[in-house]
Design a protein around this motif. Structure first.
Motif, PDB file in Angstrom:
ATOM      1  N   TRP A 132      49.247 -12.282 -13.105  1.00  0.00           N
ATOM      2  CA  TRP A 132      47.981 -11.817 -13.527  1.00  0.00           C
ATOM      3  C   TRP A 132      48.301 -10.406 -14.312  1.00  0.00           C
ATOM      4  O   TRP A 132      49.195  -9.817 -13.802  1.00  0.00           O
ATOM      5  CB  TRP A 132      47.030 -11.840 -12.917  1.00  0.00           C
ATOM      6  CG  TRP A 132      47.063 -10.987 -11.507  1.00  0.00           C
ATOM      7  CD1 TRP A 132      47.047  -9.652 -11.343  1.00  0.00           C
ATOM      8  CD2 TRP A 132      47.662 -11.450 -10.151  1.00  0.00           C
ATOM      9  NE1 TRP A 132      47.296  -9.208  -9.981  1.00  0.00           N
ATOM     10  CE2 TRP A 132      47.870 -10.454  -9.385  1.00  0.00           C
ATOM     11  CE3 TRP A 132      48.044 -12.663  -9.645  1.00  0.00           C
ATOM     12  CZ2 TRP A 132      48.242 -10.303  -8.115  1.00  0.00           C
ATOM     13  CZ3 TRP A 132      48.823 -12.957  -8.479  1.00  0.00           C
ATOM     14  CH2 TRP A 132      48.611 -11.670  -7.780  1.00  0.00           C
ATOM     15  N   THR A 133      47.328  -9.954 -14.745  1.00  0.00           N
ATOM     16  CA  THR A 133      47.521  -8.319 -15.030  1.00  0.00           C
ATOM     17  C   THR A 133      46.042  -7.787 -14.856  1.00  0.00           C
ATOM     18  O   THR A 133      44.813  -8.367 -14.841  1.00  0.00           O
ATOM     19  CB  THR A 133      47.604  -8.326 -16.541  1.00  0.00           C
ATOM     20  OG1 THR A 133      47.755  -6.793 -16.802  1.00  0.00           O
ATOM     21  CG2 THR A 133      46.610  -8.843 -17.602  1.00  0.00           C
ATOM     22  N   SER A 141      52.326  -8.111 -21.386  1.00  0.00           N
ATOM     23  CA  SER A 141      53.527  -8.924 -21.301  1.00  0.00           C
ATOM     24  C   SER A 141      54.638  -8.181 -20.685  1.00  0.00           C
ATOM     25  O   SER A 141      54.905  -6.926 -20.566  1.00  0.00           O
ATOM     26  CB  SER A 141      54.046  -9.168 -22.676  1.00  0.00           C
ATOM     27  OG  SER A 141      54.197  -8.253 -23.738  1.00  0.00           O
ATOM     28  N   LEU A 142      55.867  -9.024 -20.207  1.00  0.00           N
ATOM     29  CA  LEU A 142      57.118  -8.398 -19.905  1.00  0.00           C
ATOM     30  C   LEU A 142      57.899  -8.822 -20.996  1.00  0.00           C
ATOM     31  O   LEU A 142      57.911 -10.107 -21.546  1.00  0.00           O
ATOM     32  CB  LEU A 142      57.512  -9.088 -18.766  1.00  0.00           C
ATOM     33  CG  LEU A 142      56.773  -8.470 -17.366  1.00  0.00           C
ATOM     34  CD1 LEU A 142      57.463  -9.310 -16.248  1.00  0.00           C
ATOM     35  CD2 LEU A 142      56.886  -7.001 -17.119  1.00  0.00           C
ATOM     36  N   ALA A 220      56.423   0.691 -12.716  1.00  0.00           N
ATOM     37  CA  ALA A 220      57.127  -0.420 -13.078  1.00  0.00           C
ATOM     38  C   ALA A 220      56.393  -1.624 -14.017  1.00  0.00           C
ATOM     39  O   ALA A 220      55.134  -1.013 -14.156  1.00  0.00           O
ATOM     40  CB  ALA A 220      57.285  -1.310 -11.946  1.00  0.00           C
ATOM     41  N   ALA A 221      57.309  -2.191 -14.807  1.00  0.00           N
ATOM     42  CA  ALA A 221      56.421  -2.815 -15.677  1.00  0.00           C
ATOM     43  C   ALA A 221      55.892  -4.176 -15.177  1.00  0.00           C
ATOM     44  O   ALA A 221      54.758  -4.844 -15.482  1.00  0.00           O
ATOM     45  CB  ALA A 221      57.499  -3.377 -16.863  1.00  0.00           C
ATOM     46  N   GLY A 222      56.779  -4.617 -13.981  1.00  0.00           N
ATOM     47  CA  GLY A 222      56.075  -6.039 -13.423  1.00  0.00           C
ATOM     48  C   GLY A 222      56.489  -5.899 -11.946  1.00  0.00           C
ATOM     49  O   GLY A 222      57.299  -5.215 -11.725  1.00  0.00           O
ATOM     50  N   ARG A 258      48.560   0.518 -13.946  1.00  0.00           N
ATOM     51  CA  ARG A 258      49.234  -0.596 -13.104  1.00  0.00           C
ATOM     52  C   ARG A 258      50.433  -1.203 -13.704  1.00  0.00           C
ATOM     53  O   ARG A 258      50.588  -1.137 -15.132  1.00  0.00           O
ATOM     54  CB  ARG A 258      47.929  -1.589 -13.045  1.00  0.00           C
ATOM     55  CG  ARG A 258      46.738  -1.295 -12.255  1.00  0.00           C
ATOM     56  CD  ARG A 258      46.731  -0.959 -10.576  1.00  0.00           C
ATOM     57  NE  ARG A 258      47.271  -2.195 -10.248  1.00  0.00           N
ATOM     58  CZ  ARG A 258      46.566  -2.705  -8.991  1.00  0.00           C
ATOM     59  NH1 ARG A 258      45.741  -1.938  -8.536  1.00  0.00           N
ATOM     60  NH2 ARG A 258      46.931  -3.825  -8.338  1.00  0.00           N
ATOM     61  N   ALA A 259      51.165  -2.009 -13.181  1.00  0.00           N
ATOM     62  CA  ALA A 259      52.071  -2.711 -13.690  1.00  0.00           C
ATOM     63  C   ALA A 259      51.644  -3.719 -14.592  1.00  0.00           C
ATOM     64  O   ALA A 259      50.440  -4.328 -14.339  1.00  0.00           O
ATOM     65  CB  ALA A 259      52.996  -3.451 -12.768  1.00  0.00           C
ATOM     66  N   ALA A 260      52.122  -3.928 -15.968  1.00  0.00           N
ATOM     67  CA  ALA A 260      51.505  -4.965 -16.767  1.00  0.00           C
ATOM     68  C   ALA A 260      51.414  -6.305 -16.140  1.00  0.00           C
ATOM     69  O   ALA A 260      50.417  -6.789 -16.280  1.00  0.00           O
ATOM     70  CB  ALA A 260      52.539  -4.969 -18.006  1.00  0.00           C
TER      71      ALA A 260
END
Ligand SMILES: [Zn+2]
Length: 566
Positions: A132-133, A141-142, A220-222, A258-260
């Protein structure tokens, strides 16, 4: 309410320490000069508790989902009842309401694609990956984000622990294990070191919410957690419950900090991923349990795009106040919490949420009434707080605790009511995280006056303490109590409590079948509610505020809050 899965160890614990009758532990009583014995406190009308519970869990309340007609009727009912009890508006703006702005985000199913050179592994939505995001945006997205295995992902200066070792993980996708690093006891390798991350008990560093928080702090991205049933405390099917709409609070940056992408992958997929990276899951897991662990760039990239449906709603916390009688202490508050929300309705039916937590709100109302029947008002004030969106991640209590109506430094305790015994009297009472604060001593004393014994929950490794609304108070430093029902039922076979618990988890927990049942026996509930009443009353009367016990993870925060207030 959290589920309770198979607390087998408790039975062993009880039979090991009980002999024939439980022996109350002899420890000094809490400082309390104006005590009314529990038997002489005003009684709490359990018929009224039951009838509020029936109303709140009836079809007309539509399962009490935030942002629905169910919320409207629930909030109106609670406000009306608090007014009838004679309580004052809990908000300083003269209302019984604190608005809680929430965003609901529903992602459309999408695969997670892992690549290493020509090799590709596609994880199926829901079966293999749940993601989720929190970004308040139409897509998140990543895009070929590099994966780094960061062990347990923990930074804990008090344990001299840092899983990142200075590695810059900005824009990368972190792969983490759940729970605390399991560090063996240097004097007995078959046990966990009680001095590091609480030994067997889970600390906040072990919770999945911490993992996403630290991922965000690191830019972090994810963040992807590898799910393991034992360490997580629940099976992957529970994680799969998170594929629909999720609510969150909205920060000024629309949660872009937040992370994506946040999510979980199954253990099986975690093993495959590490294999793809030329690594071995078990070997890395072993290294991750040491201070020497260094993050491992996996040479694999992750891609995933979530398209979101968004809606924002103003949900509501309901709050009502009983003024204290002591001119010096009435600006200080004892808070009682219960959550009014539940899951609403869907194709399966209406989620009635009778035990979870209509019963808690009903108890708030009738306990408030009992407080008004004391011979004199308590010295400190009492705040009765029915919060929203507990089932969505403790959001209403989070909002209150970071946007409090009354200063946190003047908030002396939170007593949370979100876990019930409706099967008769017990010889015991469970206190999740027993020993955390002075509140546990109050509980031990009050239960002791009923001839009952208190004990910790059987599974501290599952971190139940971090799973209901009191935790948001604890996080802000306020001593918080998380009581649970007893397990040893009077006049029943030894395994009866366990049977009732299993039945609850299998048949009613977070299901439409959580209704008021004809066989409910409220005699034990009555004793539990009386204990909660006595604790709050005595804390409100005591000369001294309750404190965290030395070494508790929330003590530093409390000290800072109290110091800042001076
Ligand atoms: Zn629940």
């Amino acid at each position: 309410m959290r589920s309770r899965i198979a607390p087998v160890a408790l039975i062993a614990l009880l039979s090991a320490c009980s002999g024939s009758t439980p022996q109350p532990v002899a420890e000094p009583a809490p400082p309390d000069t104006q005590r009314i014995p529990i038997g002489q406190l005003p009684s709490i009308d359990m018929n009224a508790v039951l009838s509020h519970t029936r109303v709140l869990s009836s079809d007309a309340f539509e399962g009490r989902a935030p942002g629905t007609k169910g919320e409207e009727v629930t909030v109106n009912y609670l406000v009306d009842q608090f007014k009838r009890v004679g309580l004052k508006p809990g908000n300083t703006d003269g209302t019984y309401i604190q608005k809680v702005p929430l965003v609901g985000i529903t992602p459309t199913p999408a695969p997670l694609v892992l690549r290493k050179g020509p090799a590709q592994q596609t994880l199926k939505w829901k079966d293999d990956v749940v993601a989720w995001t929190k970004h308040v945006a139409e897509t998140a997205s990543l895009d070929n984000s590099e994966l780094v295995f960061v062990g347990y992902g923990v930074v804990a200066p008090e344990y001299n622990w840092d899983d990142y070792k200075g590695l810059d993980v900005k824009g990368k996708t972190l792969v983490m294990l759940v729970n605390d690093p399991p560090v063996p006891d240097p004097s007995n390798a078959s046990e966990l070191d009680p001095k590091t991350f609480g030994g067997k008990a889970m600390t906040y560093y072990g919770r999945w919410t911490y993992k996403y928080d630290i991922g965000a702090q690191k830019g972090a991205a994810g963040v992807l957690l590898i799910h393991e049933t034992g360490p997580a405390g629940y099976p992957f099917s529970v994680v799969q419950g998170k594929i629909g709409e999720q609510f969150d609070l909205i920060t000024p940056d629309k949660n872009m900090g937040r992370a994506a992408i946040e999510g979980w992958i199954t253990l099986d997929q975690g093993r495959k991923l590490l294999k793809m990276a030329g690594q071995d899951f078990d070997a890395l897991k072993q290294q991750a349990a040491t201070r020497e662990f260094k993050p491992v760039p996996l040479g694999v990239t992750a891609s995933m795009t979530l398209h979101n449906k968004l809606r924002t709603i103003d949900s509501k916390n309901v709050l009502a106040r009983l003024d204290g009688g002591d001119p010096k202490l009435k600006d200080e508050f004892v808070v009682y919490t219960a959550h009014w929300d539940h899951f609403g309705k869907n194709a399966d039916g209406i989620f009635h949420g009778a035990e979870d937590d209509a019963l808690g709100c009903a108890s708030l109302i009738e306990m408030a009434r009992a407080f008004t029947k004391l011979p004199a008002p308590p010295r400190r004030s009492i705040l009765f707080l029915a919060v929203t969106a507990e089932e969505q991640g403790l959001l209403g209590s989070q909002y209150y605790s970071v946007t409090p109506i009354y200063p946190l430094a003047k908030t002396v305790a939170d007593i949370n009511m979100d876990s019930w015994n409706v099967h008769g009297r017990t010889k015991d009472l469970t206190l999740v995280g027993y020993g955390a604060s002075d509140l546990d001593d109050y509980a031990r004393d009050a239960a002791g006056e009923q001839g009952r014994l208190v004990h910790a929950d059987a599974e501290p490794e599952k971190g139940f303490y971090y799973r209901s609304d009191h935790f948001n108070f604890a996080k802000q430093g306020v001593p918080a109590l998380d009581p649970d029902g007893g397990m040893q039922f009077i006049g029943q076979p030894a395994d009866y409590g366990q049977k009732m618990r299993d039945e609850w988890n299998e048949q009613r927990y977070h299901k439409p079948a959580d209704v008021v049942m004809p066989e409910w026996d409220m005699t034990g509930t009555r004793e539990d509610v009386k204990v909660f009443f006595a604790i709050g009353y005595r804390v409100a009367q005591a000369d001294k505020m309750p404190e965290w016990k030395p070494g508790n993870e929330f003590k530093a925060k409390r000290d800072a809050v109290l110091k800042g207030a001076k």
